[in-house]
Design a protein around this motif. Structure first.
Motif, PDB file in Angstrom:
ATOM      1  N   UNK A 124       0.830  -1.214   0.000  1.00 18.44           N
ATOM      2  CA  UNK A 124       0.000   0.000   0.000  1.00 18.44           C
ATOM      3  C   UNK A 124       0.862   1.259   0.000  1.00 18.44           C
ATOM      4  N   UNK A 125       1.957   1.233   0.752  1.00 15.15           N
ATOM      5  CA  UNK A 125       2.863   2.391   0.773  1.00 15.15           C
ATOM      6  C   UNK A 125       3.481   2.621  -0.602  1.00 15.15           C
ATOM      7  N   UNK A 126       3.889   1.539  -1.238  1.00 15.16           N
ATOM      8  CA  UNK A 126       4.474   1.657  -2.580  1.00 15.16           C
ATOM      9  C   UNK A 126       3.450   2.240  -3.544  1.00 15.16           C
ATOM     10  N   UNK A 127       2.217   1.787  -3.444  1.00 18.90           N
ATOM     11  CA  UNK A 127       1.167   2.324  -4.308  1.00 18.90           C
ATOM     12  C   UNK A 127       0.926   3.806  -4.032  1.00 18.90           C
ATOM     13  N   UNK A 128       0.964   4.192  -2.763  1.00 21.49           N
ATOM     14  CA  UNK A 128       0.798   5.606  -2.411  1.00 21.49           C
ATOM     15  C   UNK A 128       1.934   6.450  -2.973  1.00 21.49           C
TER      16      UNK A 128
END
Length: 94
Positions: free
Chosen positions: A60-64
């Motif tokens: 999720x952090x990478x996507x953000x």
């Protein structure tokens, strides 16, 4: 998690999970994707395409980060690069 618990979440029976585990049967891509979500791992890790286990929070952090402007992404990458280099130096010096 037991085979029965996983099977219930997937909408199948426990013996099917056992066959997946023993490599006697391959799950559909939909079932494998759902398993990865349940286990909070990437589908690549689940099927053995990578040794790197990325949990859902990391993904999720990478996507953000990917949604940021190019300038903001560059700042995040510069910070990460600096932090990682600093940690490597500290480990060498210890």
């Amino acid at each position: 998690m037991s085979q029965e618990e996983m099977a219930a979440m997937l909408g199948t029976k426990g013996p099917a999970i056992g066959r997946y585990e023993r490599d006697e049967m391959k799950p559909s891509i939909e079932a494998a994707s759902k398993m990865a979500k349940i286990l909070e791992v990437s589908l690549d890790w689940l099927v053995g395409n990578t040794d790197v286990e990325l949990d859902t929070a990391t993904l999720n952090r990478i996507q953000d980060i990917n949604k940021l402007s190019p300038k903001d992404k560059e700042l995040v990458y510069e910070f990460l690069d600096s932090f990682i280099a600093n940690r490597k130096i500290k480990n060498v010096l210890q």
